[in-house]
Design a protein around this motif. Sequence first.
Motif, PDB file in Angstrom:
ATOM      1  N   ASP A   1       0.850  -1.192   0.000  1.00 19.64           N
ATOM      2  CA  ASP A   1       0.000   0.000   0.000  1.00 19.64           C
ATOM      3  C   ASP A   1       0.886   1.243   0.000  1.00 19.64           C
ATOM      4  O   ASP A   1       1.866   1.330   0.742  1.00 19.64           O
ATOM      5  N   ARG A   2       0.534   2.225  -0.841  1.00 16.02           N
ATOM      6  CA  ARG A   2       1.375   3.406  -0.997  1.00 16.02           C
ATOM      7  C   ARG A   2       1.654   4.104   0.332  1.00 16.02           C
ATOM      8  O   ARG A   2       2.731   4.635   0.555  1.00 16.02           O
ATOM      9  N   GLY A   3       0.650   4.084   1.233  1.00 14.71           N
ATOM     10  CA  GLY A   3       0.819   4.765   2.517  1.00 14.71           C
ATOM     11  C   GLY A   3       1.889   4.139   3.397  1.00 14.71           C
ATOM     12  O   GLY A   3       2.424   4.782   4.300  1.00 14.71           O
ATOM     13  N   ALA A   4       2.232   2.855   3.126  1.00 15.00           N
ATOM     14  CA  ALA A   4       3.223   2.154   3.953  1.00 15.00           C
ATOM     15  C   ALA A   4       4.629   2.238   3.369  1.00 15.00           C
ATOM     16  O   ALA A   4       5.587   1.765   3.990  1.00 15.00           O
ATOM     17  N   VAL A   5       4.748   2.838   2.183  1.00 21.19           N
ATOM     18  CA  VAL A   5       6.053   2.874   1.503  1.00 21.19           C
ATOM     19  C   VAL A   5       7.133   3.565   2.348  1.00 21.19           C
ATOM     20  O   VAL A   5       8.216   3.000   2.541  1.00 21.19           O
ATOM     21  N   PRO A   6       6.873   4.756   2.920  1.00 18.25           N
ATOM     22  CA  PRO A   6       7.939   5.376   3.740  1.00 18.25           C
ATOM     23  C   PRO A   6       8.231   4.619   5.031  1.00 18.25           C
ATOM     24  O   PRO A   6       9.376   4.612   5.485  1.00 18.25           O
ATOM     25  N   PHE A   7       7.225   3.956   5.616  1.00 21.43           N
ATOM     26  CA  PHE A   7       7.490   3.171   6.832  1.00 21.43           C
ATOM     27  C   PHE A   7       8.601   2.158   6.562  1.00 21.43           C
ATOM     28  O   PHE A   7       9.540   2.012   7.347  1.00 21.43           O
ATOM     29  N   PHE A   8       8.504   1.447   5.418  1.00 18.09           N
ATOM     30  CA  PHE A   8       9.492   0.416   5.078  1.00 18.09           C
ATOM     31  C   PHE A   8      10.708   0.991   4.343  1.00 18.09           C
ATOM     32  O   PHE A   8      11.699   0.299   4.157  1.00 18.09           O
ATOM     33  N   GLY A   9      10.619   2.244   3.928  1.00 16.00           N
ATOM     34  CA  GLY A   9      11.758   2.860   3.229  1.00 16.00           C
ATOM     35  C   GLY A   9      12.092   2.181   1.920  1.00 16.00           C
ATOM     36  O   GLY A   9      13.263   2.118   1.527  1.00 16.00           O
ATOM     37  N   VAL A  10      11.055   1.652   1.231  1.00 24.28           N
ATOM     38  CA  VAL A  10      11.327   1.046  -0.074  1.00 24.28           C
ATOM     39  C   VAL A  10      11.337   2.155  -1.134  1.00 24.28           C
ATOM     40  O   VAL A  10      10.696   3.193  -0.981  1.00 24.28           O
ATOM     41  N   ARG A  11      12.116   1.915  -2.167  1.00 26.22           N
ATOM     42  CA  ARG A  11      12.252   2.948  -3.211  1.00 26.22           C
ATOM     43  C   ARG A  11      10.942   3.113  -3.951  1.00 26.22           C
ATOM     44  O   ARG A  11      10.293   2.143  -4.325  1.00 26.22           O
ATOM     45  N   ALA A  12      10.545   4.377  -4.148  1.00 25.19           N
ATOM     46  CA  ALA A  12       9.313   4.679  -4.870  1.00 25.19           C
ATOM     47  C   ALA A  12       9.671   5.470  -6.121  1.00 25.19           C
ATOM     48  O   ALA A  12      10.642   6.233  -6.135  1.00 25.19           O
ATOM     49  N   TYR A  13       8.882   5.279  -7.153  1.00 28.42           N
ATOM     50  CA  TYR A  13       9.136   5.909  -8.444  1.00 28.42           C
ATOM     51  C   TYR A  13       7.959   6.794  -8.823  1.00 28.42           C
ATOM     52  O   TYR A  13       6.801   6.426  -8.588  1.00 28.42           O
ATOM     53  N   GLY A  14       8.249   7.944  -9.405  1.00 25.46           N
ATOM     54  CA  GLY A  14       7.187   8.844  -9.821  1.00 25.46           C
ATOM     55  C   GLY A  14       7.539   9.538 -11.124  1.00 25.46           C
ATOM     56  O   GLY A  14       8.655   9.409 -11.635  1.00 25.46           O
ATOM     57  N   VAL A  15       6.577  10.266 -11.671  1.00 28.27           N
ATOM     58  CA  VAL A  15       6.813  11.102 -12.852  1.00 28.27           C
ATOM     59  C   VAL A  15       6.479  12.547 -12.483  1.00 28.27           C
ATOM     60  O   VAL A  15       5.525  12.798 -11.739  1.00 28.27           O
ATOM     61  N   HIS A  16       7.281  13.489 -12.964  1.00 28.41           N
ATOM     62  CA  HIS A  16       7.000  14.922 -12.801  1.00 28.41           C
ATOM     63  C   HIS A  16       7.135  15.586 -14.159  1.00 28.41           C
ATOM     64  O   HIS A  16       8.099  15.334 -14.890  1.00 28.41           O
ATOM     65  N   LEU A  17       6.176  16.436 -14.478  1.00 22.82           N
ATOM     66  CA  LEU A  17       6.173  17.104 -15.777  1.00 22.82           C
ATOM     67  C   LEU A  17       6.406  18.613 -15.609  1.00 22.82           C
ATOM     68  O   LEU A  17       5.672  19.279 -14.870  1.00 22.82           O
ATOM     69  N   ASN A  18       7.442  19.124 -16.274  1.00 20.70           N
ATOM     70  CA  ASN A  18       7.622  20.568 -16.401  1.00 20.70           C
ATOM     71  C   ASN A  18       6.826  21.022 -17.620  1.00 20.70           C
ATOM     72  O   ASN A  18       7.194  20.717 -18.758  1.00 20.70           O
ATOM     73  N   GLY A  19       5.728  21.732 -17.408  1.00 15.65           N
ATOM     74  CA  GLY A  19       4.928  22.266 -18.517  1.00 15.65           C
ATOM     75  C   GLY A  19       5.367  23.698 -18.763  1.00 15.65           C
ATOM     76  O   GLY A  19       5.135  24.561 -17.922  1.00 15.65           O
ATOM     77  N   TYR A  20       6.017  23.940 -19.904  1.00 19.33           N
ATOM     78  CA  TYR A  20       6.591  25.281 -20.128  1.00 19.33           C
ATOM     79  C   TYR A  20       6.022  25.913 -21.386  1.00 19.33           C
ATOM     80  O   TYR A  20       5.452  25.241 -22.249  1.00 19.33           O
ATOM     81  N   ARG A  21       6.193  27.217 -21.471  1.00 20.86           N
ATOM     82  CA  ARG A  21       5.743  27.989 -22.626  1.00 20.86           C
ATOM     83  C   ARG A  21       6.777  29.060 -22.869  1.00 20.86           C
ATOM     84  O   ARG A  21       7.350  29.600 -21.914  1.00 20.86           O
ATOM     85  N   ARG A  22       7.046  29.369 -24.118  1.00 19.97           N
ATOM     86  CA  ARG A  22       7.991  30.425 -24.468  1.00 19.97           C
ATOM     87  C   ARG A  22       7.172  31.616 -24.929  1.00 19.97           C
ATOM     88  O   ARG A  22       6.471  31.527 -25.936  1.00 19.97           O
ATOM     89  N   ASP A  23       7.190  32.718 -24.178  1.00 17.65           N
ATOM     90  CA  ASP A  23       6.489  33.928 -24.607  1.00 17.65           C
ATOM     91  C   ASP A  23       7.533  34.974 -24.934  1.00 17.65           C
ATOM     92  O   ASP A  23       8.207  35.485 -24.027  1.00 17.65           O
ATOM     93  N   GLY A  24       7.694  35.277 -26.227  1.00 13.53           N
ATOM     94  CA  GLY A  24       8.700  36.263 -26.629  1.00 13.53           C
ATOM     95  C   GLY A  24      10.094  35.851 -26.182  1.00 13.53           C
ATOM     96  O   GLY A  24      10.877  36.675 -25.706  1.00 13.53           O
ATOM     97  N   GLY A  25      10.406  34.571 -26.288  1.00 13.13           N
ATOM     98  CA  GLY A  25      11.751  34.093 -25.951  1.00 13.13           C
ATOM     99  C   GLY A  25      11.948  33.875 -24.464  1.00 13.13           C
ATOM    100  O   GLY A  25      12.967  33.346 -24.043  1.00 13.13           O
ATOM    101  N   ARG A  26      10.965  34.272 -23.640  1.00  5.34           N
ATOM    102  CA  ARG A  26      11.106  34.124 -22.188  1.00  5.34           C
ATOM    103  C   ARG A  26      10.354  32.873 -21.736  1.00  5.34           C
ATOM    104  O   ARG A  26       9.178  32.713 -22.075  1.00  5.34           O
ATOM    105  N   LEU A  27      11.021  32.030 -20.989  1.00  2.85           N
ATOM    106  CA  LEU A  27      10.394  30.789 -20.543  1.00  2.85           C
ATOM    107  C   LEU A  27       9.429  31.040 -19.384  1.00  2.85           C
ATOM    108  O   LEU A  27       9.735  31.780 -18.449  1.00  2.85           O
ATOM    109  N   HIS A  28       8.264  30.412 -19.479  1.00  2.00           N
ATOM    110  CA  HIS A  28       7.291  30.418 -18.395  1.00  2.00           C
ATOM    111  C   HIS A  28       6.990  28.972 -17.994  1.00  2.00           C
ATOM    112  O   HIS A  28       7.115  28.075 -18.814  1.00  2.00           O
ATOM    113  N   LEU A  29       6.566  28.779 -16.755  1.00  2.00           N
ATOM    114  CA  LEU A  29       6.178  27.447 -16.287  1.00  2.00           C
ATOM    115  C   LEU A  29       4.741  27.482 -15.780  1.00  2.00           C
ATOM    116  O   LEU A  29       4.360  28.414 -15.058  1.00  2.00           O
ATOM    117  N   TRP A  30       3.973  26.468 -16.156  1.00  2.00           N
ATOM    118  CA  TRP A  30       2.650  26.281 -15.560  1.00  2.00           C
ATOM    119  C   TRP A  30       2.840  25.623 -14.188  1.00  2.00           C
ATOM    120  O   TRP A  30       3.413  24.541 -14.090  1.00  2.00           O
TER     121      TRP A  30
END
Lengths: 283, 283
Positions: free
Chosen positions: A104-133
């Motif tokens: 169960d995901r809630g028990a993962v830190p109790f046992f200290g087992v390695r967990a894997y996730g995904v993170h998305l950087n959603g970006y936009r270029r406005d006039g050459g300047r980077l923005h992040l959602w």
Amino acid sequence: MSFADHIRACNNYDPARVVPLVAGEQRIGWLRHDNAAALAPFRHVFAVAPDRVRLVAQGDVASVSAAVDEVVEALVVDNRVPKWRNETFDVMTRWGDPPIFRLDRGAVPFFGVRAYGVHLNGYRRDGGRLHLWIGRRAPNKRVAPNKLDNIVAGGIGNGHGIAATLVKECDEEAAIPAELARRAVPVGAVSYVMETRLGIRDDVLFAYDLEIPPDFVPQNSDGELVDFTLMPADSVLDRIRTTDDFKFNVNLIILDFALRHGLIGIDDPEYLDVASGLHRPLD
Amino acid sequence: MSFADHIRACNNYDPARVVPLVAGEQRIGWLRHDNAAALAPFRHVFAVAPDRVRLVAQGDVASVSAAVDEVVEALVVDNRVPKWRNETFDVMTRWGDPPIFRLDRGAVPFFGVRAYGVHLNGYRRDGGRLHLWIGRRAPNKRVAPNKLDNIVAGGIGNGHGIAATLVKECDEEAAIPAELARRAVPVGAVSYVMETRLGIRDDVLFAYDLEIPPDFVPQNSDGELVDFTLMPADSVLDRIRTTDDFKFNVNLIILDFALRHGLIGIDDPEYLDVASGLHRPLD
């Protein structure tokens, strides 16, 4: 605050405060001493010694998972584990290996087992300047309520691949259609080992970048994020450097984005702290 | 060969084979046991104990450098150090700190002091497909003769900044004009600790990406590279995965480039080896 403070906060793990959890000859987790002691009564599942805890439950994945889950239920009663009941993670010695059991995901830190996730950087270029959602986490989230977050992020539950998890979370968290989500580019992984109230988070986060079209506005449908803001990337960096407004690990994901996109100046006194601090050797 | 083999080859350092070189309370290098023993006769400069070697020469940077240099001359006579005589590196406890002394570049691995360099990924997009400009090292290079290399790379000598070193090397190694070189984007740093015949290489390489215009063809003027080839990035990756044709550390720089540009598939069995293996925590 500083960039390095966020990196240190995610890497506050102290080897002296834990013992390894082993299955056969392989380490599969890190148990804080108090958590290891709490496993002593469950001798048919775990053998607790001063220098390590051994998984002794035998059988296939389903039977080991069931045996561990009985222990987890007792830990929930004992208020040591907040069970999620809707999501389990594979416990493996190495990413890609067959699972030894499911937890169960809630028990993962109790046992200290390695967990894997995904993170998305959603970006936009406005006039050459980077923005992040940037998203804001709901006030009722178990972890880091109200904190700022990436546009999309999620843990990789059992049976789900990395790319499939990203597409699913893109849909649920930001209403990003699958054909747009599939354009996301995998750009590496951030890793850290962090002690929390519950135990040890040994996390590997696969990072993706996605250029978000100017006419697309993210919308949350699963209630995990309450709003989204498009922020100039340099303002995001200032806010990371000077505040604790972002979820602990999101600071690291965005620092990685900033580094890869040349947003951190080569003469920044923290350049090497960032360039060398976002990845741990995986044993 | 595999991607991970190249990463392992650059990280073959074994703590059991070295002792720290310290100045005051700070570690400034790693001395292999044979190299530490060779310093024993020079008691006015180094105090050799079983568990560490201490710099005892006193004075300002110039006098400590001169005292160490006398030792280096003796090590050259003894055939333990190949002195370069045209380039010295700053010895510091941490990048950006004032130097403690200056050391001939040829003696850097003997003392195992951290060295800093710049590496440039020169890329071109032809029809959406990424290509890399790859150099071939001259047959008379001291290190890795005839091996394939980045379009531009070089050590950061004393008194030179990171960006200035990049512009200088761009000129000398590939005739890249300063106005083009200044468009290079700093994208992080790769680090590794490697035992070689001479001692320990504790290297930090600042990585830059530069989009090379289609009409630009690099030309070498300092004799360090003998030719350049524009190769499709996926062919470069295949060659890294299957051969030893590239200089040891150039494999790591290009793997970092490939990862950041999404050229390594998320389901590649070596994905996490690459994503977690290119950076060491810097003590």
